[in-house]
Each structure stands twice: as structure tokens, then as C-alpha cells.
Design a protein around this motif. Structure first.
Motif, mmCIF file in Angstrom:
data_model
loop_
_atom_site.group_PDB
_atom_site.id
_atom_site.type_symbol
_atom_site.label_atom_id
_atom_site.label_comp_id
_atom_site.label_asym_id
_atom_site.label_seq_id
_atom_site.Cartn_x
_atom_site.Cartn_y
_atom_site.Cartn_z
ATOM 1 N N SER A 57 2.781 10.542 -1.370
ATOM 2 C CA SER A 57 2.219 10.615 -0.024
ATOM 3 C C SER A 57 2.077 12.068 0.403
ATOM 4 C CB SER A 57 3.118 9.869 0.962
ATOM 5 O OG SER A 57 2.715 10.100 2.286
ATOM 6 N N VAL B 251 0.842 -1.199 0.000
ATOM 7 C CA VAL B 251 0.000 0.000 0.000
ATOM 8 C C VAL B 251 0.874 1.245 0.000
ATOM 9 C CG1 VAL B 251 -1.745 1.291 1.283
ATOM 10 C CG2 VAL B 251 -1.891 -1.207 1.140
ATOM 11 N N THR B 252 1.994 1.179 0.727
ATOM 12 C CA THR B 252 2.960 2.285 0.725
ATOM 13 C C THR B 252 4.341 1.733 0.420
ATOM 14 O OG1 THR B 252 3.406 2.098 3.091
ATOM 15 C CG2 THR B 252 1.626 3.595 2.428
ATOM 16 N N SER C 73 8.504 3.353 -0.841
ATOM 17 C CA SER C 73 9.304 4.515 -1.246
ATOM 18 C C SER C 73 9.581 4.462 -2.751
ATOM 19 C CB SER C 73 10.623 4.526 -0.461
ATOM 20 O OG SER C 73 11.460 3.468 -0.889
ATOM 21 N N GLU D 13 6.051 -1.828 9.809
ATOM 22 C CA GLU D 13 4.640 -2.177 9.838
ATOM 23 C C GLU D 13 4.422 -3.260 10.898
ATOM 24 O OE1 GLU D 13 2.137 -1.091 7.851
ATOM 25 O OE2 GLU D 13 3.261 0.235 6.524
ATOM 26 N N GLU E 249 4.718 12.163 3.830
ATOM 27 C CA GLU E 249 6.140 11.820 3.858
ATOM 28 C C GLU E 249 6.745 11.935 2.470
ATOM 29 O OE1 GLU E 249 8.966 8.266 5.642
ATOM 30 O OE2 GLU E 249 6.851 8.380 6.181
ATOM 31 N N GLU F 93 9.837 -1.430 7.074
ATOM 32 C CA GLU F 93 9.172 -0.148 7.222
ATOM 33 C C GLU F 93 8.443 -0.030 8.559
ATOM 34 O OE1 GLU F 93 6.750 0.703 3.880
ATOM 35 O OE2 GLU F 93 8.419 0.685 2.461
ATOM 36 N N TYR G 287 0.194 4.458 -8.386
ATOM 37 C CA TYR G 287 0.734 5.041 -7.154
ATOM 38 C C TYR G 287 0.709 6.558 -7.248
ATOM 39 C CZ TYR G 287 2.458 0.662 -5.128
ATOM 40 O OH TYR G 287 2.549 -0.579 -4.556
ATOM 41 N N GLU H 158 7.732 9.101 -0.474
ATOM 42 C CA GLU H 158 6.905 7.918 -0.229
ATOM 43 C C GLU H 158 5.754 7.893 -1.226
ATOM 44 O OE1 GLU H 158 6.331 4.466 2.329
ATOM 45 O OE2 GLU H 158 7.946 5.924 2.165
ATOM 46 N N LEU H 159 5.435 6.707 -1.765
ATOM 47 C CA LEU H 159 4.324 6.538 -2.690
ATOM 48 C C LEU H 159 3.203 5.754 -2.004
ATOM 49 C CD1 LEU H 159 6.279 5.579 -5.926
ATOM 50 C CD2 LEU H 159 5.371 7.829 -5.304
ATOM 51 N N VAL H 160 1.960 6.067 -2.377
ATOM 52 C CA VAL H 160 0.785 5.419 -1.792
ATOM 53 C C VAL H 160 -0.064 4.851 -2.912
ATOM 54 C CG1 VAL H 160 -1.269 5.735 -0.368
ATOM 55 C CG2 VAL H 160 0.803 7.031 0.151
#
Length: 856
Positions: free
Chosen positions: A203, A173-174, A176, A249, A206, A247, A200, A209-211
């Protein structure tokens, strides 16, 4: 200057006094940890090697491969389902871990169907303290997350119960920009890379960062295409998990549990090694159901399940009862976890056993380790599935529901979950008993022989006459007043000299082998002070009088016991620190109990007598009290010590900084028995939990029936069949039982092979009306000596030929008759019906009994 010196001396003295007191407290209470010397580490897991199937000249079980073999048995397994089966080479009897025809079960659905295919079912608390139930079929077997290894004489399955699914598959989901470029996009051509990039976005919180876009997450087609592209780039589930870990999580749900199956001379041993249990962060295992369907029987089977309810009970297969399933804690529910409300009389499960039988044989299961943390459960077919099954559950940590009240008046229960898991290896042994004639009596014989072989039972020395158990009420605190001012005085219900008089009256009527249990003989009477010292109750008489009583009792062939409570200490005890030495609830409060208030049915009442309120000694301090008492009692003129609670009550300590679980507590109690055994005094044990049997020379208050579970069909004297011929025993005092039918009481004694027991006092029991012993409402010896003598004469005459024999068979016949057989050939027929009955050519009158010798 002089005043200054005095001040300095005063302050120094005060400082030293406070320091000395602090040091005393630390050494005597806070730093005391001798109990740890008696807690044994759990059994370690066996060394495993790569599994290869053994060659099998005759495959006795289809669809399975041979995993281990000894002279008597073969162990088979299906490496795909992890089901196991044990095969008896002589009889052909086979026991399966899971039903072989479970696919034909039309009743079980959902998780109930999955559990039929499981070997373990886990109850756990998640990070939000929600209680969740999972099984190893759904979370391990179906996803092939388990391994199979060879161990000595058997195999080990190690299951990883992990939820490896996510809403987006292996697509993060997230992620870099750098990670996405280096680990994924660089492995693809530009067209595929572009198809990933467009899903993607940057973010908001951040930089770099890609979401994953919300529209992509909601589109099954887009997600499926993204997963294919990630797989094409060589990105795997392991890479996805590693990325989450990097990361920071939270780790997904994951448990690791192993089951070791080892062949024995009599069947199968199953271990769940503590060291191989793992929990994911934020998840805490509460309990594990082990081999829930081992030996389960279907709708077409006849027989019963054996459960350890009180003296023992049977649940007939397919009895059609759509009631609550059977569930009972071994050695009763931990008092540190027990609710205050008592709504029914309970019969405790004293033995860690259960069994199941059909038309061709039976299985006896004995819990060898972890018994004090276990429950036995059983259910019949057509409730959740098409099978009858009985199985154990072991608790791996304690839990409690804490009621919370909000400022708005709302309330809710918040689970309190212990931080640390109990370090206990659960172990259970299954004995196969082939043959259509196998019964619960054979199961009792097998268990008795196991205990004899392990020296946990020994054959008793030959006795000529049945024991007569006599409780004598000595000293009790009584409330009195002078000019309206209340005070407490010692009331003597029976002095040593008066006890001698009672014994003489009994012996004049041919009562022999008297086992006299003297209640209230030291430290302030029945609810005595903590027993680290022994202070005589002078009004009873001196030690010369006690010595004379001892000689009189032993002259009958019996013994004089002094009653003592080690774990239940009265609130009025002066030599006990309730705050520091008591077992604790999770709240930090001491475990305190009392009488049952008839209005609130709460077991916390004094009913006007403070001494009836008691606390439970923490296992941490138990051996210190037992050791000091043992040192002092050696020189007392007693034949033995009667243990009011040591074999009857088993409590943990929930103190958060030093939790002592029940299995550790059991080991501490066993050491206490050892300490007392070293005095060479005989030990009389009340209740008789299994761990007390190696030390008991007499058993009192043993269960003679079971609790009234609706699912249960009949009660049996399984406990008595195990101990008869090794330890003399009796039930509750007849004159305090509430049973007014003399004949029914007599038949109970004959059927269970029990000795009679009475509780007597020299002074009329009306004098105890305003005491904490007012439940001893009818003890006047003048009222009961005649009946007691008559009862003893009849029972002794009947049971004398079998006093030293093992009870080998008990049968519940259809006509209301019980048939009891002993190993020396004597047979008893007990007719509980209101009509004359003939059995085996023997006529038994209504509500009566007859005895014969086999072959005569």
C-alpha cells in the motif's frame, strides 16, 4: 444605599419573573409528555421453535408440506420458496401467497418477475439518500438466506435480505501482511502461496498493508483462481465479512424482516413484528409491501377487487385499463407530509380493508395494526405481469422531498429521511369466503360482524323515524368598517331562539328526530378559539335559551349537538401557542393550512379572512385541550358534541427531536374519544374514520361515492353496509352539494340508506358573503324548509321499515338498477336509467325506486 436596594429588588424581581416564565414554559410545553401514557407498545414476536412438517393424511396442496392446522383450515408451505397457502377443509378453497403458475407468465421480466416470487418488497434509502427497491426473492430466497420456525398455530419466516456479493468474491482488496500470512498462506503449500503473493502489492498509504493489484481485479481468470485458493485455505464468506468488520470497512446492505403466519377461525393472520426488523448501517427502510400477490387472479379469471376508496369501489379483473394503478392512503395522506397544491376533490379511504373475488370465492383483508401508516394499492393484469392483485404497503419512517436551490440557479430535490424507524408491528387478517355466490356484500357483512364481535360497533337502539340532520349556522366573524377603518364583528346568522323557530317550522311539517348541529356557538363563532375553555357567544342568547332549544329538539326525538374543532385551530386563536403546540414539518415550521386559492390551487390561502388559516394541534397537546373541554362541557345544556375533525383528520408530528407517528397519533385520538365519552354526552362524528366508530352515535359527511381513479369501474356503498343498523349517518348538506337534481339526490339517499341533511340559517346567507363562511352560500331557511320537509317525508317513509336493520346486500345490475336488501327482508330497487325497467317481477319507473318485502 436606598437606590442600591431598589436596584437589587428590581433585578431580583426581574430574575424571578424570567425564571418563573421559563419554568412555566418548560412544564406547560417543553416537558409535557402525558400523551405517552396512551401509546401502546407494539405486539411482540411469538416464541419460535425448530420447524418440523406435520403429518398430513391427505396432502391437499401438491409441492407443499403441512405447517399448521385447526378445525377449519390447513396452512401449507414450500420451505424452498417460502410460499404459503391456506386450505379450507370444508370447501377446498385455497389461497396462495404467490401465483402458482408464475413460471408461465410471459409478460413479467426482471424485477417484476422476481416480485411475483416475493413476499416482501422493500423501498429504502441508502447512505447517499438514493431511494432503492429490493425484494426478498432476489436478496434472500435465491441465496437461501432465510429461516423457518414453528410458532403457536403457525409458522414464521425470517428473511435476511443481504448483498453478499463483491467485485472480488471472498478475496479482500486490502489486507495486512500479517493477516494474509497467518490466515491464508500458512494453510497452503509454497506454490499456492506464491500464486497469491504475486497478486498483492504494498500500500502507498499504510505500512504493512497489502493491496490487490488492479490487473488482478480486472482479470476474471485471475480472480477465479484467487477465490479457489482462498477457499482451499479454508477462508469463507463469514471470514471475509469478519475481516471487513475488523478493518472498519462499511457494512454491506442487509435487512432482516420476519413474517408470522397464524391460522384463525376465519382464515389467516399475518404479522410483521417490529422487534425482528433490522437495518444495516447507512440504510433506512422507507416502506414495505407485504404479500403483494396474496390471492392474485390471472388472465382467465372473472370478478373484481374491492378497494376502500370513499364509500368503496370495485376494480373489475382484467378490465384492460392501461392507466395508473390504484393507490390510496388509509385515512388520507398525513397532512404533515401533504403538499400544498390541491388539484382535485378527494374522497378519503375511511376503512382499512380490501378484497378480491373470482368465480369460486373471495378474500377479505382487514389491517388490524399499522392501518394509519398504510396504503392500499391495486393493479390489473397486462401492465407489469399477468395478474390482478391488491395489497397493503406500510411506511416504517417518514420521508419528504426538500427543494434545494444553488447559487447558480440550479435546483434539486433532496430527500429528508426520518432517523428512527416506527416501532409498529404490522398486522393483517385475511378471511376466506368460499362459494361462487360470494360478493362484496358478504365482505361487508363479515367486516361488520367482526366489529360487532369486538364491540367496535353495537346495534343501535330502535328508532321509529329516520333522523333529520340539521346544521344551524350561529355566529361568524364578519369584516366591517367605520370611516374606512376595518374591524371584525360577530355576525349572528341564527340565535338560539331563531333556531327554535326553524325547528318549529320543520316539526309543523312532520319532520321528526332532528339531529341539530349548532355551528359557531362558543369561543368567537365558527372559527373558534382553542377549546380548552368555553365562552358563550352572548349575542346568540344565554344558556336558558340554549336549554329551551335543547328541550325543543329533544321533543322531536332528536338531539342538540355543539360543533367543536380540536385539531384544527384558527390562526386568530388567542389561547393557543402556534409555535410550540402545533404539529411540525421536518423543517421545524408549524403545519399551517387554509382555503384553496383558485388561482394557485394552493391550500394555504386566507382569501382575506385570517380566521380561515388554521394550524394542526400536535398529538402531544391534543388530550390536554380535549380534557379541559370535557370538564367544562358537562354542565352545558347540550345533548352531545359534534366533532368536526377528530374522526376526520389524523396527523403526525414531524418535530425532529420528538417525532410522533400516525399510529401513535391514532392512539392519542382514541384516548380523546374516551375522554369525551366519559362526559356521557352523545358524540356526532364528521367523516367517520374506522377508529372513531366505537364512539360515534351519529355520523355526518360520510362518503357516498369514491374518488375518480381511472382504474376504478364502479362505486358501491360498502361503508354504509358496514355501519347501517349500528350508527345513523348522513352525507354532506344537500343544499350546499351543488346538485340541483332533486330526483338524483333522492335516489342517492335511498340507495345508500342515508338520512337527509341541510345547513340552514335564520338570516339570509347573503349576510355571509364577506365572511370566511361564504362557502355556505345558500342557507336561508325560508328557501329550503319546504324542500327539506318534502325530502324528509319521502325518504323517511321509504326507509322507516329498515332504520334498525343491517344492509345485507347491494347489487349493481346490468340495466342501470341497484338492488339493496336488508336483513328484515325489505328490498329496494333504484332505477338510475332513463327507461322503465322490470326486475324480479317488479316494475321500476325511470329515475325512480320501488320497495318490496322478500317473498311478497
Amino acid at each position: 444605599m436606598k437606590k442600591k436596594k431598589i436596584l437589587i429588588i428590581t433585578l431580583t424581581t426581574l430574575f424571578l419573573t424570567i425564571g418563573g416564565f421559563a419554568l412555566y414554559m418548560a412544564l406547560n410545553y417543553l416537558l409535557h409528555d402525558d400523551y405517552k401514557n396512551w401509546i401502546e407498545p407494539p405486539a411482540v414476536a411469538q416464541e419460535g421453535i425448530e420447524f418440523t412438517a406435520l403429518s398430513d393424511s391427505a396432502r391437499d396442496i401438491p409441492d407443499m408440506i403441512l405447517a399448521a392446522e385447526n378445525d377449519q383450515f390447513k396452512l401449507y408451505t414450500n420451505p424452498t420458496t417460502s410460499h404459503v397457502a391456506i386450505y379450507d377443509k370444508d370447501s377446498g378453497m385455497t389461497a396462495y401467497s404467490n401465483p402458482v403458475d408464475l413460471e408461465q407468465d410471459e409478460l413479467a421480466t426482471g424485477s417484476n418477475r422476481s416480485e411475483l416470487q416475493s413476499q416482501i418488497v422493500i423501498d429504502y434509502f441508502d447512505s447517499n439518500r438514493n431511494r432503492v427497491r429490493v425484494n426478498n426473492y432476489d436478496m434472500s430466497i435465491a441465496s437461501e438466506q432465510f429461516t423457518l420456525e414453528h410458532i403457536e398455530d403457525g409458522i414464521r419466516y425470517t428473511y435476511v435480505l443481504a448483498d453478499n456479493t463483491s467485485e472480488t468474491g471472498i478475496v479482500p482488496v486490502t489486507i495486512s501482511e500479517t493477516e494474509l500470512e497467518e490466515r491464508i498462506l500458512s494453510q497452503l503449500d509454497e506454490s499456492d502461496a506464491r500464486n497469491i503473493r504475486v497478486n498483492y502489492g504494498p500500500s502507498d498509504s499504510e505500512e504493512g498493508e497489502l493491496v490487490l493489484l488492479e490487473g488482478t481485479i480486472r482479470s476474471a481468470i485471475k480472480l477465479d483462481r484467487m477465490n479457489q485458493l482462498f477457499e482451499k485455505a479454508g477462508f469463507t464468506q463469514e471470514d471475509y465479512d469478519a475481516l471487513l468488520a475488523e478493518e472498519g470497512e462499511s457494512e454491506r446492505l442487509s435487512f432482516t424482516v420476519a413474517l408470522e403466519y397464524t391460522l384463525t377461525d376465519s382464515g389467516l393472520k399475518v404479522d410483521m413484528p417490529s422487534e425482528l426488523i433490522e437495518e444495516s448501517e447507512g440504510s433506512s427502510i422507507a416502506s414495505i409491501e407485504v404479500l403483494k400477490f396474496f390471492g392474485a387472479q390471472g388472465l382467465d379469471k372473472e370478478g373484481y377487487m374491492l378497494v376502500p376508496n370513499g364509500s368503496g369501489s370495485l376494480i373489475y379483473l382484467n378490465n384492460g385499463k392501461k392507466t395508473d394503478p390504484y393507490s390510496q392512503y388509509v385515512y388520507d395522506l398525513d397532512i404533515s407530509s401533504k403538499g400544498y397544491v390541491t388539484t382535485e376533490e378527494r374522497e378519503i379511504a375511511r376503512l382499512p380493508i380490501f378484497g378480491i373475488k373470482n368465480e369460486t370465492g373471495g378474500i377479505l383483508a382487514v389491517i388490524q395494526s399499522g392501518d394509519s401508516l398504510s396504503q392500499i394499492k391495486a393493479d390489473v393484469a397486462q401492465r407489469l405481469n399477468s395478474y390482478n392483485y391488491v395489497y397493503p404497503t406500510i411506511a416504517l419512517r417518514g420521508t419528504e422531498q426538500l427543494s434545494m436551490f444553488g447559487i447558480t440557479g440550479n435546483e434539486a430535490d433532496l430527500p429528508v429521511v426520518e432517523r428512527d424507524r416506527y416501532d409498529v408491528t404490522f398486522s393483517i387478517e385475511y378471511t376466506l369466503l368460499p362459494g361462487e355466490d360470494i360478493t362484496y356484500s358478504d365482505m361487508a357483512t363479515v367486516y361488520r360482524n367482526q366489529l360487532l364481535e369486538e364491540k367496535r360497533l353495537v346495534k343501535q337502539a330502535d328508532m321509529e323515524n329516520l333522523p333529520f340532520y340539521l346544521d344551524i349556522v350561529g355566529g361568524v366573524q364578519k369584516q366591517k368598517e367605520i370611516l374606512g377603518v376595518p374591524y371584525t364583528s360577530m355576525e349572528i346568522m341564527t340565535s338560539f331562539e331563531e333556531a327554535q323557530s326553524i325547528v318549529h317550522r320543520l316539526t309543523e311539517q312532520d319532520v321528526t328526530n332532528i339531529r341539530l348541529n349548532y355551528l359557531g356557538w362558543f369561543n368567537g363563532g365558527y372559527y373558534h378559539d382553542a377549546p380548552q375553555k368555553i365562552r358563550d357567544v352572548r349575542k346568540l342568547g344565554g344558556q336558558r335559551d340554549m336549554e329551551a332549544l335543547k328541550e325543543t329538539v329533544e321533543g322531536t326525538g332528536g338531539k342538540l349537538y355543539g360543533d367543536v374543532a380540536f385539531q384544527q385551530v384558527s390562526r386568530t386563536s388567542k389561547n393557543y401557542n402556534l409555535a410550540l403546540e402545533s404539529a411540525k414539518y421536518y423543517s421545524g415550521m408549524a403545519v399551517v393550512r387554509g382555503k384553496v386559492n383558485p388561482q394557485t390551487v394552493r391550500e394555504t390561502a386566507s382569501l382575506g379572512y385570517d380566521e380561515a388559516i388554521y394550524s394542526i394541534v400536535s398529538p402531544k397537546f391534543l388530550n390536554r385541550y380535549v380534557g379541559k373541554f370535557a370538564d367544562n362541557v358537562v354542565d352545558y345544556p347540550l345533548s352531545g358534541v359534534s366533532l368536526r375533525d377528530l374522526g376526520d383528520v389524523l396527523s403526525s408530528d414531524k418535530k425532529r427531536t420528538e417525532v410522533i407517528n400516525r399510529e401513535s397519533s391514532k392512539q392519542v385520538v382514541e384516548q380523546a374519544f374516551n375522554q369525551l365519552s366519559e362526559t356521557e354526552k352523545s358524540l356526532m362524528v364528521k367523516g367517520g374514520n374506522a377508529y372513531s366508530l366505537p364512539y360515534a352515535e351519529d355520523l355526518i359527511s360520510v362518503p357516498t361515492k369514491g374518488a375518480g381513479f381511472h382504474i376504478v369501474d364502479t362505486h358501491i356503498p360498502f361503508y354504509q353496509m358496514v355501519v347501517h343498523g349500528s350508527i345513523p349517518y348522513t352525507g354532506e348538506p344537500i343544499n350546499l352539494s351543488g346538485e340541483v337534481d332533486y330526483t338524483r339526490t333522492l335516489l342517492d339517499l335511498i340507495e345508500t340508506g342515508s338520512a337527509p341533511r341541510y345547513a340552514l340559517s335564520y338570516v339570509n346567507s347573503v349576510e355571509m358573503k364577506y365572511t370566511s363562511l361564504n362557502h355556505y352560500y345558500s342557507t336561508d331557511h325560508n328557501t329550503w324548509v319546504e324542500q327539506a320537509s318534502e325530502m324528509y317525508e319521502v325518504v323517511n317513509e321509504a326507509l322507516k321499515p329498515v332504520i334498525n336493520s343491517a344492509m345485507t346486500s347491494h347489487e349493481v345490475l346490468e340495466n342501470g338498477v341497484r338492488k339493496i336488501t336488508y336483513d328484515n327482508g325489505h328490498v329496494f330497487y333504484v332505477n338510475r336509467s332513463n327507461e322503465e325497467v322490470e326486475v324480479d317481477g317488479v316494475t321500476i319507473q325511470a329515475m325512480n325506486f320501488e320497495q318490496t318485502e322478500e317473498g311478497r
